[in-house]
Design a protein around this motif. Structure first.
Motif, mmCIF file in Angstrom:
data_model
loop_
_atom_site.group_PDB
_atom_site.id
_atom_site.type_symbol
_atom_site.label_atom_id
_atom_site.label_comp_id
_atom_site.label_asym_id
_atom_site.label_seq_id
_atom_site.Cartn_x
_atom_site.Cartn_y
_atom_site.Cartn_z
ATOM 1 N N LEU A 30 0.841 -1.200 0.000
ATOM 2 C CA LEU A 30 0.000 0.000 0.000
ATOM 3 C C LEU A 30 0.877 1.251 0.000
ATOM 4 N N GLN A 31 1.963 1.200 0.744
ATOM 5 C CA GLN A 31 2.886 2.339 0.795
ATOM 6 C C GLN A 31 3.467 2.608 -0.597
ATOM 7 N N ASP A 32 3.789 1.532 -1.338
ATOM 8 C CA ASP A 32 4.361 1.686 -2.685
ATOM 9 C C ASP A 32 3.428 2.427 -3.639
ATOM 10 N N ILE A 33 2.120 2.273 -3.454
ATOM 11 C CA ILE A 33 1.163 2.940 -4.360
ATOM 12 C C ILE A 33 0.665 4.270 -3.795
ATOM 13 N N GLY A 34 1.192 4.646 -2.621
ATOM 14 C CA GLY A 34 0.833 5.933 -2.027
ATOM 15 C C GLY A 34 -0.433 5.909 -1.196
ATOM 16 N N CYS A 35 -0.886 4.713 -0.814
ATOM 17 C CA CYS A 35 -2.085 4.598 0.030
ATOM 18 C C CYS A 35 -1.658 4.638 1.489
ATOM 19 N N THR A 36 -2.061 5.697 2.185
ATOM 20 C CA THR A 36 -1.645 5.867 3.579
ATOM 21 C C THR A 36 -2.812 5.751 4.558
ATOM 22 N N VAL A 37 -4.009 5.476 4.047
ATOM 23 C CA VAL A 37 -5.172 5.371 4.937
ATOM 24 C C VAL A 37 -5.322 3.929 5.430
ATOM 25 N N GLU A 38 -5.977 3.788 6.561
ATOM 26 C CA GLU A 38 -6.327 2.465 7.074
ATOM 27 C C GLU A 38 -7.490 1.957 6.219
ATOM 28 N N LEU A 39 -7.300 0.806 5.573
ATOM 29 C CA LEU A 39 -8.360 0.293 4.697
ATOM 30 C C LEU A 39 -9.572 -0.129 5.516
ATOM 31 N N PRO A 40 -10.776 0.098 4.987
ATOM 32 C CA PRO A 40 -11.984 -0.261 5.730
ATOM 33 C C PRO A 40 -12.139 -1.770 5.871
ATOM 34 N N GLU A 41 -12.536 -2.200 7.055
ATOM 35 C CA GLU A 41 -12.881 -3.601 7.347
ATOM 36 C C GLU A 41 -14.157 -3.563 8.177
ATOM 37 N N GLU A 42 -15.276 -3.298 7.508
ATOM 38 C CA GLU A 42 -16.528 -3.071 8.241
ATOM 39 C C GLU A 42 -17.538 -4.191 8.045
ATOM 40 N N GLN A 43 -17.133 -5.267 7.386
ATOM 41 C CA GLN A 43 -18.061 -6.349 7.086
ATOM 42 C C GLN A 43 -18.045 -7.389 8.202
ATOM 43 N N ASP A 44 -19.057 -8.255 8.215
ATOM 44 C CA ASP A 44 -19.114 -9.268 9.269
ATOM 45 C C ASP A 44 -18.674 -10.651 8.785
ATOM 46 N N THR A 45 -18.013 -10.693 7.620
ATOM 47 C CA THR A 45 -17.429 -11.948 7.128
ATOM 48 C C THR A 45 -16.021 -11.667 6.613
ATOM 49 N N LEU A 46 -15.196 -12.702 6.576
ATOM 50 C CA LEU A 46 -13.843 -12.575 6.029
ATOM 51 C C LEU A 46 -13.915 -12.200 4.550
ATOM 52 N N GLU A 47 -14.840 -12.843 3.815
ATOM 53 C CA GLU A 47 -15.008 -12.568 2.386
ATOM 54 C C GLU A 47 -15.400 -11.110 2.160
ATOM 55 N N GLY A 48 -16.303 -10.613 2.985
ATOM 56 C CA GLY A 48 -16.760 -9.225 2.873
ATOM 57 C C GLY A 48 -15.630 -8.241 3.107
ATOM 58 N N ASN A 49 -14.801 -8.506 4.117
ATOM 59 C CA ASN A 49 -13.680 -7.612 4.408
ATOM 60 C C ASN A 49 -12.624 -7.639 3.304
ATOM 61 N N SER A 50 -12.293 -8.839 2.787
ATOM 62 C CA SER A 50 -11.268 -8.892 1.736
ATOM 63 C C SER A 50 -11.771 -8.170 0.484
ATOM 64 N N HIS A 51 -13.063 -8.331 0.173
ATOM 65 C CA HIS A 51 -13.642 -7.619 -0.972
ATOM 66 C C HIS A 51 -13.597 -6.100 -0.757
ATOM 67 N N GLN A 52 -13.997 -5.662 0.440
ATOM 68 C CA GLN A 52 -14.057 -4.224 0.720
ATOM 69 C C GLN A 52 -12.678 -3.577 0.572
ATOM 70 N N LYS A 53 -11.640 -4.242 1.065
ATOM 71 C CA LYS A 53 -10.287 -3.679 0.988
ATOM 72 C C LYS A 53 -9.785 -3.636 -0.456
ATOM 73 N N ALA A 54 -9.970 -4.735 -1.196
ATOM 74 C CA ALA A 54 -9.506 -4.771 -2.594
ATOM 75 C C ALA A 54 -10.260 -3.743 -3.437
ATOM 76 N N ALA A 55 -11.569 -3.645 -3.217
ATOM 77 C CA ALA A 55 -12.380 -2.696 -3.984
ATOM 78 C C ALA A 55 -11.954 -1.259 -3.707
#
Length: 192
Positions: A30-55
């Motif tokens: 994330l640092q390499d692409i200039g992303c300095t924010v904490e990625l959201p993890e607001e879902q109640d499943t592992l699949e939901g969180n991995s999707h939310q972060k990638a999206a």
């Protein structure tokens, strides 16, 4: 060499996955692409969180990426800590606090069966793909080993006499949940 962002700030995960990809892809953090924010993890499943972060990375940085979410699911605790594994003992995300809380929750419990599960979402040129890896094992009575991170010192995979924290990175990667999910991801990428 194709560039691919692993949507994480966890240097342990980045090192593990870089080793597994073995130079087949240029892995960006994330640092390499200039992303300095904490990625959201607001879902109640592992699949939901991995999707939310990638999206999030795809939408904000337009970079092909993959994100993972991993949980330790303990049978006697009805699947806890699960999606809350990193924050099990509170928002400070302390590995030692999490392990101590887990061991306390299992005190006197004969059923120590558990599994690690990793869900990976890959967004490659806008197309989404999901991968999952699991490893079953049990929670030990106390800490063993000083390698790895997270719950590694108390998780002993089935068929082994060492915890993940007692194994070399190479040994662990061959059988770990993340290793299995990454293998699927790498096989998929190589087949393109």
């Amino acid at each position: 060499m194709k560039k691919l962002c692993f949507a994480t700030n966890n240097k342990h995960k980045l090192a593990e996955v870089s080793q597994m990809l073995q130079g087949k892809y240029e892995l960006l953090s994330l640092q390499d692409i200039g992303c300095t924010v904490e990625l959201p993890e607001e879902q109640d499943t592992l699949e939901g969180n991995s999707h939310q972060k990638a999206a999030y990375v795809w939408q904000h940085f337009n970079v092909s990426c993959f994100a993972d979410d991993t949980g330790l699911e303990v049978e006697a605790l009805n699947g806890e800590p699960g999606v809350y594994s990193a924050r099990y003992a509170g928002p400070q995300r302390s590995d030692s606090d999490n392990i101590n809380k887990l061991l306390e929750s299992l005190k006197g419990q004969p059923n120590r069966k558990a599994r690690f599960r990793t869900s990976i979402t890959l967004i490659l040129d806008g197309q989404e793909h999901q991968f999952e890896g699991t490893v079953t094992g049990s929670i030990t009575e106390g800490w063993h080993g000083d390698r790895g991170f997270g719950y590694d010192p108390v998780f002993m995979p089935d068929g082994y006499t060492q915890t993940f924290a007692q194994m070399s990175a190479e040994e662990k990667n061959k059988i770990s949940h993340r290793g299995r999910a990454i293998e699927q991801l790498v096989s998929f990428l190589k087949a393109l």
